[in-house]
Write a protein that holds these residues in place. Structure first.
Motif, PDB file in Angstrom:
ATOM      1  N   PRO A 201       0.784  -1.239   0.000  1.00  0.00           N
ATOM      2  CA  PRO A 201       0.000   0.000   0.000  1.00  0.00           C
ATOM      3  C   PRO A 201       0.811   1.283   0.000  1.00  0.00           C
ATOM      4  CG  PRO A 201      -0.092  -1.054   2.151  1.00  0.00           C
ATOM      5  CD  PRO A 201       0.542  -2.033   1.220  1.00  0.00           C
ATOM      6  N   LEU A 202       2.088   1.237   0.411  1.00  0.00           N
ATOM      7  CA  LEU A 202       2.890   2.459   0.460  1.00  0.00           C
ATOM      8  C   LEU A 202       3.808   2.630  -0.748  1.00  0.00           C
ATOM      9  CD1 LEU A 202       3.814   2.735   4.254  1.00  0.00           C
ATOM     10  CD2 LEU A 202       1.942   3.780   2.989  1.00  0.00           C
ATOM     11  N   LEU A 203       3.699   1.735  -1.710  1.00  0.00           N
ATOM     12  CA  LEU A 203       4.446   1.907  -2.952  1.00  0.00           C
ATOM     13  C   LEU A 203       3.955   3.184  -3.636  1.00  0.00           C
ATOM     14  CD1 LEU A 203       6.559   0.327  -4.689  1.00  0.00           C
ATOM     15  CD2 LEU A 203       4.625  -0.539  -5.994  1.00  0.00           C
ATOM     16  N   LEU A 272       9.281   0.292   4.763  1.00  0.00           N
ATOM     17  CA  LEU A 272       7.821   0.388   4.712  1.00  0.00           C
ATOM     18  C   LEU A 272       7.314   0.573   3.289  1.00  0.00           C
ATOM     19  CD1 LEU A 272       6.376   2.510   7.661  1.00  0.00           C
ATOM     20  CD2 LEU A 272       6.091   0.068   7.205  1.00  0.00           C
ATOM     21  N   LEU A 273       8.131   1.184   2.440  1.00  0.00           N
ATOM     22  CA  LEU A 273       7.716   1.433   1.060  1.00  0.00           C
ATOM     23  C   LEU A 273       7.314   0.156   0.342  1.00  0.00           C
ATOM     24  CD1 LEU A 273      10.498   3.960  -0.043  1.00  0.00           C
ATOM     25  CD2 LEU A 273       8.103   4.494   0.471  1.00  0.00           C
ATOM     26  N   PHE A 274       7.927  -0.949   0.734  1.00  0.00           N
ATOM     27  CA  PHE A 274       7.696  -2.211   0.037  1.00  0.00           C
ATOM     28  C   PHE A 274       7.052  -3.272   0.941  1.00  0.00           C
ATOM     29  CE2 PHE A 274      11.405  -0.034  -1.669  1.00  0.00           C
ATOM     30  CZ  PHE A 274      11.025   0.135  -2.983  1.00  0.00           C
ATOM     31  N   LYS A 275       6.587  -2.843   2.096  1.00  0.00           N
ATOM     32  CA  LYS A 275       5.943  -3.766   3.029  1.00  0.00           C
ATOM     33  C   LYS A 275       4.692  -4.362   2.395  1.00  0.00           C
ATOM     34  CE  LYS A 275       4.778  -5.560   7.093  1.00  0.00           C
ATOM     35  NZ  LYS A 275       5.548  -6.650   7.748  1.00  0.00           N
ATOM     36  N   ASP A 276       4.637  -5.688   2.343  1.00  0.00           N
ATOM     37  CA  ASP A 276       3.456  -6.339   1.776  1.00  0.00           C
ATOM     38  C   ASP A 276       2.514  -6.774   2.892  1.00  0.00           C
ATOM     39  OD1 ASP A 276       5.474  -8.229   2.448  1.00  0.00           O
ATOM     40  OD2 ASP A 276       4.315  -9.776   1.438  1.00  0.00           O
ATOM     41  N   ASP A 282      -0.395  -7.016   9.772  1.00  0.00           N
ATOM     42  CA  ASP A 282       0.538  -6.260   8.931  1.00  0.00           C
ATOM     43  C   ASP A 282      -0.002  -4.860   8.641  1.00  0.00           C
ATOM     44  OD1 ASP A 282       2.322  -8.381   8.730  1.00  0.00           O
ATOM     45  OD2 ASP A 282       1.381  -9.178   6.912  1.00  0.00           O
ATOM     46  N   LEU A 283      -1.292  -4.793   8.427  1.00  0.00           N
ATOM     47  CA  LEU A 283      -1.931  -3.510   8.134  1.00  0.00           C
ATOM     48  C   LEU A 283      -1.851  -2.585   9.354  1.00  0.00           C
ATOM     49  CD1 LEU A 283      -3.321  -2.361   5.625  1.00  0.00           C
ATOM     50  CD2 LEU A 283      -5.504  -3.098   6.568  1.00  0.00           C
ATOM     51  N   GLU A 284      -2.098  -3.140  10.518  1.00  0.00           N
ATOM     52  CA  GLU A 284      -2.017  -2.360  11.749  1.00  0.00           C
ATOM     53  C   GLU A 284      -0.589  -1.878  11.994  1.00  0.00           C
ATOM     54  OE1 GLU A 284      -4.252  -1.203  13.921  1.00  0.00           O
ATOM     55  OE2 GLU A 284      -5.781  -1.910  12.499  1.00  0.00           O
ATOM     56  N   GLU A 285       0.372  -2.731  11.680  1.00  0.00           N
ATOM     57  CA  GLU A 285       1.785  -2.368  11.859  1.00  0.00           C
ATOM     58  C   GLU A 285       2.139  -1.148  11.001  1.00  0.00           C
ATOM     59  OE1 GLU A 285       6.244  -4.192  10.969  1.00  0.00           O
ATOM     60  OE2 GLU A 285       4.494  -5.516  10.901  1.00  0.00           O
ATOM     61  N   ILE A 286       1.639  -1.129   9.774  1.00  0.00           N
ATOM     62  CA  ILE A 286       1.900   0.002   8.894  1.00  0.00           C
ATOM     63  C   ILE A 286       1.283   1.278   9.449  1.00  0.00           C
ATOM     64  CG2 ILE A 286       1.255   1.011   6.661  1.00  0.00           C
ATOM     65  CD1 ILE A 286       1.956  -1.551   5.335  1.00  0.00           C
ATOM     66  N   TYR A 287       0.031   1.185   9.898  1.00  0.00           N
ATOM     67  CA  TYR A 287      -0.640   2.356  10.463  1.00  0.00           C
ATOM     68  C   TYR A 287       0.117   2.875  11.683  1.00  0.00           C
ATOM     69  CZ  TYR A 287      -4.895   2.257   7.597  1.00  0.00           C
ATOM     70  OH  TYR A 287      -5.781   2.343   6.558  1.00  0.00           O
ATOM     71  N   GLU A 288       0.571   1.972  12.552  1.00  0.00           N
ATOM     72  CA  GLU A 288       1.285   2.375  13.761  1.00  0.00           C
ATOM     73  C   GLU A 288       2.600   3.075  13.423  1.00  0.00           C
ATOM     74  OE1 GLU A 288       1.779  -1.095  16.138  1.00  0.00           O
ATOM     75  OE2 GLU A 288      -0.375  -1.318  16.558  1.00  0.00           O
ATOM     76  N   LYS A 289       3.340   2.531  12.445  1.00  0.00           N
ATOM     77  CA  LYS A 289       4.613   3.143  12.060  1.00  0.00           C
ATOM     78  C   LYS A 289       4.397   4.485  11.385  1.00  0.00           C
ATOM     79  CE  LYS A 289       7.436  -1.031  11.762  1.00  0.00           C
ATOM     80  NZ  LYS A 289       8.268  -1.907  10.903  1.00  0.00           N
ATOM     81  N   MET A 290       3.328   4.591  10.611  1.00  0.00           N
ATOM     82  CA  MET A 290       3.017   5.879   9.976  1.00  0.00           C
ATOM     83  C   MET A 290       2.679   6.935  11.014  1.00  0.00           C
ATOM     84  SD  MET A 290       0.744   4.608   6.716  1.00  0.00           S
ATOM     85  CE  MET A 290       0.227   6.272   6.300  1.00  0.00           C
TER      86      MET A 290
END
Length: 294
Positions: A201-203, A272-276, A282-290
């Motif tokens: 999603p962050l690509l 994070l740019l390429f986190k699948d 995994d989705l929650e992890e991205i939101y938390e890091k953002m």
């Protein structure tokens, strides 16, 4: 070949047109030699040149110069899409960079089963858009030769229609990712090919353009690397297409990458740019890091 063999014909917004008389010599010369003889130095003030070679064989060459950042590379790609000349080159003569325009087909692999996710992750929303919509928007904003969406359901096909991309039905998705790869290759009309998944999603457009630019420069397998790990999207040159058509199972193009002696690794600091996304965790992890970075 001598400098006097080059005759200026016209000059316009796209550059300068040259006739090159090869009848007397018949020798082959590189585009760099042509440009250096024509201008007497590298890095002319004009950004593009059209060169016409008239002799036993008529040939037209376009060279787009002064490409030194993503914006100028993107502009060059748009220029190339409007022309049907046999040979287009681009680069930056001042830095000694010359590479050929490459018709790259973009393939989006969207026929997986999302087993670990528990539901079809193509249509899970991230920041108000489905994962499939996000990748379609990004890729549609780049001047690829064509965009191919490989899917297995009507909803995915409708997304292809919405974004006016080619849709290919994968009736053998149970055989693994290799089927999407082979369908993409067999239905592509470009020279080279790049494969995208839908779960990053962050690509961003800038990241994809940067990878594409690096691929142009070397024309070998090109992929991103973060934290020492290879990721996607992966660009494959034309000569790898035959190998891609022979892969089996769920390995995708990884075996070809392993066997290749030359890999163009493009390094990124932000993993994070390429986190699948394989799970809601995994989705929650991205939101938390953002949120932590904001």
């Amino acid at each position: 070949m001598k400098k006097e063999d080059i005759i200026t014909v016209t000059g316009d917004k796209t550059g300068l047109v040259f006739e090159i008389n090869k009848e007397s010599t018949g020798e082959r010369i590189s585009i760099r030699e042509i440009l250096l003889m024509a201008f007497g130095k590298v890095g002319d003030e004009n950004n593009s040149y059209i060169i016409e070679k008239k002799g036993p064989i008529y040939e037209k060459i376009i060279f787009l110069d002064k490409i030194k950042e993503l914006d100028s590379f993107e502009t060059a790609l748009k220029h190339c899409k409007t022309r049907y000349d046999e040979k287009i080159y681009m680069g930056n003569l001042q830095y000694g960079e010359i590479y050929r325009y490459n018709k790259v087909s973009a393939v989006i692999m969207a026929s997986g089963f999302s087993k670990r996710m528990g539901e079809n992750k193509l249509f899970i929303k991230f920041q108000g858009e489905t994962m499939l919509e996000r990748i379609l928007k990004i890729i549609s904003g780049i001047e690829f030769h064509e965009i191919i969406l490989v899917g297995k359901d009507k909803a995915t096909e409708k997304s292809a229609e919405k974004y006016k991309v080619k849709y290919i039905q994968n009736d053998n998705s149970n055989l693994g990712q290799s089927e999407s790869v082979k369908l993409g290759v067999s239905h592509s009309t470009g020279e080279s090919i790049v494969f995208f998944t839908v779960d990053q999603p962050l690509l961003s457009k800038e990241v994809v353009l940067g990878l594409m630019w690096e691929f142009y420069k070397k024309n070998i397998i090109t992929l991103p690397v973060t934290d020492g790990q290879k990721s996607t999207p992966v660009f494959f040159p034309q000569e790898k297409k035959t190998e891609l058509l022979k892969i089996e199972g769920d390995t995708g193009g990884r075996e070809i990458i392993k066997r290749s002696s030359q890999i163009n690794k493009v390094y990124f600091d932000d993993s994070l740019l390429f986190k699948d996304i394989d799970s809601f965790e995994d989705l929650e992890e991205i939101y938390e890091k953002m949120q932590g970075d904001s």
